[in-house]
Design an enzyme around this catalytic site. Structure first.
Site, PDB file in Angstrom:
ATOM      1  N   ASP A   1       1.965  -8.893  -1.277  1.00 36.20           N
ATOM      2  CA  ASP A   1       2.187  -7.843  -0.030  1.00 36.20           C
ATOM      3  C   ASP A   1       2.521  -8.574   1.373  1.00 36.20           C
ATOM      4  O   ASP A   1       2.228  -9.703   1.685  1.00 36.20           O
ATOM      5  CB  ASP A   1       0.695  -7.386   0.668  1.00 36.20           C
ATOM      6  CG  ASP A   1      -0.239  -6.962  -0.798  1.00 36.20           C
ATOM      7  OD1 ASP A   1       0.298  -6.953  -1.900  1.00 36.20           O
ATOM      8  OD2 ASP A   1      -1.353  -6.609  -0.280  1.00 36.20           O
TER       9      ASP A   1
ATOM     10  N   ARG B   1     -10.883  -3.283   1.748  1.00 35.97           N
ATOM     11  CA  ARG B   1      -9.964  -4.465   1.778  1.00 35.97           C
ATOM     12  C   ARG B   1      -8.640  -3.751   2.654  1.00 35.97           C
ATOM     13  O   ARG B   1      -8.729  -2.610   2.715  1.00 35.97           O
ATOM     14  CB  ARG B   1      -9.515  -4.977   0.877  1.00 35.97           C
ATOM     15  CG  ARG B   1      -8.790  -4.304  -0.292  1.00 35.97           C
ATOM     16  CD  ARG B   1      -8.521  -5.181  -1.590  1.00 35.97           C
ATOM     17  NE  ARG B   1      -8.096  -4.142  -2.681  1.00 35.97           N
ATOM     18  CZ  ARG B   1      -8.704  -3.725  -3.546  1.00 35.97           C
ATOM     19  NH1 ARG B   1      -9.868  -3.761  -3.475  1.00 35.97           N
ATOM     20  NH2 ARG B   1      -8.005  -3.037  -4.558  1.00 35.97           N
TER      21      ARG B   1
ATOM     22  N   TRP C   1       4.735 -17.224  -6.611  1.00 31.73           N
ATOM     23  CA  TRP C   1       4.726 -15.577  -6.630  1.00 31.73           C
ATOM     24  C   TRP C   1       4.273 -15.255  -5.298  1.00 31.73           C
ATOM     25  O   TRP C   1       3.941 -15.978  -4.269  1.00 31.73           O
ATOM     26  CB  TRP C   1       3.069 -15.581  -7.273  1.00 31.73           C
ATOM     27  CG  TRP C   1       2.478 -13.901  -6.941  1.00 31.73           C
ATOM     28  CD1 TRP C   1       1.712 -13.973  -6.078  1.00 31.73           C
ATOM     29  CD2 TRP C   1       2.798 -12.994  -7.705  1.00 31.73           C
ATOM     30  NE1 TRP C   1       1.429 -12.545  -6.057  1.00 31.73           N
ATOM     31  CE2 TRP C   1       1.967 -12.055  -7.263  1.00 31.73           C
ATOM     32  CE3 TRP C   1       3.253 -12.721  -8.848  1.00 31.73           C
ATOM     33  CZ2 TRP C   1       1.909 -10.685  -7.631  1.00 31.73           C
ATOM     34  CZ3 TRP C   1       3.334 -11.196  -9.542  1.00 31.73           C
ATOM     35  CH2 TRP C   1       2.428 -10.462  -8.748  1.00 31.73           C
ATOM     36  N   MET C   2       4.856 -14.050  -5.058  1.00 33.70           N
ATOM     37  CA  MET C   2       4.668 -13.275  -3.744  1.00 33.70           C
ATOM     38  C   MET C   2       4.099 -12.055  -3.939  1.00 33.70           C
ATOM     39  O   MET C   2       4.539 -11.311  -4.898  1.00 33.70           O
ATOM     40  CB  MET C   2       5.990 -13.470  -2.966  1.00 33.70           C
ATOM     41  CG  MET C   2       5.901 -12.814  -1.657  1.00 33.70           C
ATOM     42  SD  MET C   2       7.621 -12.714  -0.384  1.00 33.70           S
ATOM     43  CE  MET C   2       8.679 -12.108  -1.536  1.00 33.70           C
TER      44      MET C   2
ATOM     45  N   GLU D   1      -5.469   1.051  -1.382  1.00 38.78           N
ATOM     46  CA  GLU D   1      -4.982  -0.151  -0.682  1.00 38.78           C
ATOM     47  C   GLU D   1      -4.145  -0.284   0.397  1.00 38.78           C
ATOM     48  O   GLU D   1      -3.388   0.698   0.672  1.00 38.78           O
ATOM     49  CB  GLU D   1      -4.561  -1.220  -1.901  1.00 38.78           C
ATOM     50  CG  GLU D   1      -5.553  -1.445  -3.195  1.00 38.78           C
ATOM     51  CD  GLU D   1      -4.663  -2.323  -4.155  1.00 38.78           C
ATOM     52  OE1 GLU D   1      -5.578  -3.402  -4.583  1.00 38.78           O
ATOM     53  OE2 GLU D   1      -3.620  -2.217  -4.281  1.00 38.78           O
TER      54      GLU D   1
ATOM     55  N   GLN E   1       1.476 -12.489   1.181  1.00 36.51           N
ATOM     56  CA  GLN E   1       0.554 -13.024   0.045  1.00 36.51           C
ATOM     57  C   GLN E   1       1.132 -13.879  -0.763  1.00 36.51           C
ATOM     58  O   GLN E   1       2.334 -13.575  -1.434  1.00 36.51           O
ATOM     59  CB  GLN E   1      -0.024 -11.920  -0.768  1.00 36.51           C
ATOM     60  CG  GLN E   1      -0.815 -10.822   0.008  1.00 36.51           C
ATOM     61  CD  GLN E   1      -2.118 -11.493   0.277  1.00 36.51           C
ATOM     62  OE1 GLN E   1      -3.072 -11.265  -0.773  1.00 36.51           O
ATOM     63  NE2 GLN E   1      -2.780 -11.875   1.332  1.00 36.51           N
TER      64      GLN E   1
END
Ligand code: FRU
Length: 531
Positions: free
Chosen positions: A22, A145, A19-20, A200, A38
């Site tokens: 941001d 965040r 998984w990837m 975000e 990420q």
């Protein structure tokens, strides 16, 4: 399984597996473009988030490096989340990132290279005084965040912003710091918009009204506008607006409140989220990275062993023609992947026709098209009062007098599976034209568990301009740029028959009245080298 293997992209950035999400801390440092992201090292779904890391000399070919940061401290044990890089005056690099603590509180942390002389920035040190920021009073502990890159104030302090929300008002908090260790929260917010929810991955940067070059994040003055971008957690899209930044009050005001950030323009009307720009001092340009998620099912992602790609990095500029939107365009290095070129000059497509474009394999292409629309039809058809919208109308199957027309990408021979990328022109009773740029996924796949929405929006067209599009096809990813990148649409497409050598390309014109003429340049694209 052969089909799943075919879906993997050939020239988009991806880790080898898993998984990837941001993009994180993109920066040019000592001759290398660094890209962090990420990443879940343990599977193809979100979780256990670390910072993946890769480097490149040209933003196209990549070398994977060891994971840069893992959750190993109480203040990031639930995830090393999104953050941004800042290059200090002396060339030193600092990273501010969000950590999810042992109690899932969102805090901000400081990290820096263990060896600043290492151009690969392999090892990272987390500051011993972390966390450097905790949620301020009035902010929920899970709504704090994704710090931005910092910029300099006229007083010589560093300033940055962090997205949050209060009730349903999306906001961005502002902090000043001199040393990245202690911080001052400024009064009020950079900006806020009611109804937009959690902001975000806020991004904030200047663009020039005059020059073609991009601007360093700290640049300001006359001739400069500021872009504020937010990724809306509630609808998973990246919205931006142009406005004016006042450094004395640390407030940003939109040029046009009707299209304020979060309720107006988007970078991309398809699948594109959590994006982040950086100033590339190497080529004096501002470059945008954006995350393209999957739109198939989680089960399928687990079966194929990976999830997500990154969009081709895009240069970002103010549109000098309109002054009211940005233009996004694949970085110039990307053209180096172009192989064999086929040119089709003045191909006619009568109203209601489909014309095959024989390019051989159609799974890795860069397509540039210019259209001419029959002038007589434009003038003679009657205007109507009905308003068109890509996703509210019937997609490419719904015929109007002046559209839709465009390309069918990743289409099988019988056009059962097909993905139209197209323009639609509408004329109102005053005789004014509006142009829409859309992508229709309703017939993109026979698979039941994939997203089949229709995306798109209006695209500004200056009087006398031809309509043009550029479409990048890379297996299951298609990036489409209308009118030089004024309106962009990224698609994830999961064909079952239009795969491999059976994937074809067509020109189509589903208008009832207007004939069109298209001139196309089509390149086969080489794969990127990822080591
Ligand atoms: C956006 C986001 C960020 C967060 C990160 C966690 O996609 O939710 O807000 O920092 O991803 O992976």
């Amino acid at each position: 399984n052969k089909i799943l293997a075919w879906q993997r992209s050939a020239y988009h950035f991806q880790p080898k597996k898993n998984w990837m999400n941001d993009p994180n801390g993109p920066v040019f440092y000592k001759g290398w473009y660094h890209f962090f992201y990420q990443y879940n090292p343990y599977g193809a779904v979100w979780g256990n988030i670390v910072w993946g890391h890769a480097v490149s000399m040209d933003l196209i070919h990549w070398r994977h490096l060891p994971i840069a940061m893992v959750p190993d401290q109480w203040y990031d044990i639930n995830g090393v989340w999104t953050g941004s890089a800042t290059i200090l005056a002396d060339g030193q690099l600092v990273m501010l990132y969000t950590g999810s603590t042992n109690e899932s509180v969102q805090v901000q942390n400081l990290a820096y290279p263990a060896d600043p002389s290492d151009p690969l920035l392999t090892n990272w040190i987390k500051y011993s005084g972390n966390p450097v920021l905790v949620p301020p009073p009035g902010i929920h502990y899970k709504d704090f965040r994704d710090p931005t890159t910092a910029w300099l104030t006229p007083e010589g302090k560093w300033r940055f912003t962090i997205g949050s929300k209060v009730n349903k008002i999306g906001i961005s908090l502002v902090y000043d710091t001199e040393d990245f260790k202690s911080y001052q929260l400024l009064d009020g917010v950079l900006h806020g918009v009611p109804g937009t929810g959690m902001w975000e991955c806020v991004d904030f940067y200047p663009v020039s009204k005059i020059q073609e070059n991009g601007l360093d994040t700290s640049d300001n003055g006359p001739g400069v506008k500021h872009v504020l971008k937010t990724s809306l957690d509630d609808d998973r899209n990246d919205y931006y607006a142009l406005g004016i930044y006042d450094s004395s009050t640390a407030k940003w005001t939109p040029d046009n409140p009707i299209i304020d950030v979060g309720i107006g323009l988007r970078y991309d009307y398809g699948i594109f989220y959590a994006s982040k720009t950086f100033y590339d001092q190497n080529k004096k340009r501002r470059v945008l990275w954006g995350w393209i998620k999957e739109t198939d099912s989680e089960d399928t992602d687990v079966r194929k062993g990976w999830s997500s790609v990154q969009a081709i990095p895009r240069t970002i500029r103010l549109d000098k023609e309109t002054g009211s939107n940005l233009v996004l365009w694949p970085v110039e290095e990307f053209d180096k992947l172009r192989l064999k070129k086929k040119v089709f000059d003045n191909v006619e497509a009568k109203a209601g026709s489909v014309v095959p474009l024989d390019v051989g394999s159609a799974t890795q292409l860069d397509i540039v098209v210019e259209f001419e629309v029959d002038q007589k039809a434009l003038e003679s058809i009657n205007g109507t009062n009905t308003t068109y919208s890509c996703n509210a109308n019937g997609g490419a199957a719904e015929r109007g007098a002046l559209g839709p027309f465009g390309l069918l990408v990743l289409t099988d021979n019988d056009q059962v599976e097909q993905t139209p990328v197209y323009f639609y022109i509408s004329k109102d009773i005053q005789g004014n034209f509006s142009t829409f740029f859309c992508a229709d996924h309703s017939r993109s796949s026979k698979a039941p568990d994939v997203d089949k929405a229709i995306y798109g929006s209006t695209v500004p067209v200056i009087k006398g301009e031809k309509l043009s599009m550029r479409v990048l096809v890379d297996h299951s990813v298609v990036e489409s740029f209308g009118q030089g990148g004024r309106t962009c649409i990224t698609s994830r497409i999961y064909p079952t028959t239009a795969v491999g050598d059976d994937a074809r390309l067509f020109l189509f014109n589903n208008a009832t009245d207007a004939g069109i003429t298209a001139s196309l340049q089509i390149w086969q694209m080489s794969s990127a080298y990822v080591q």
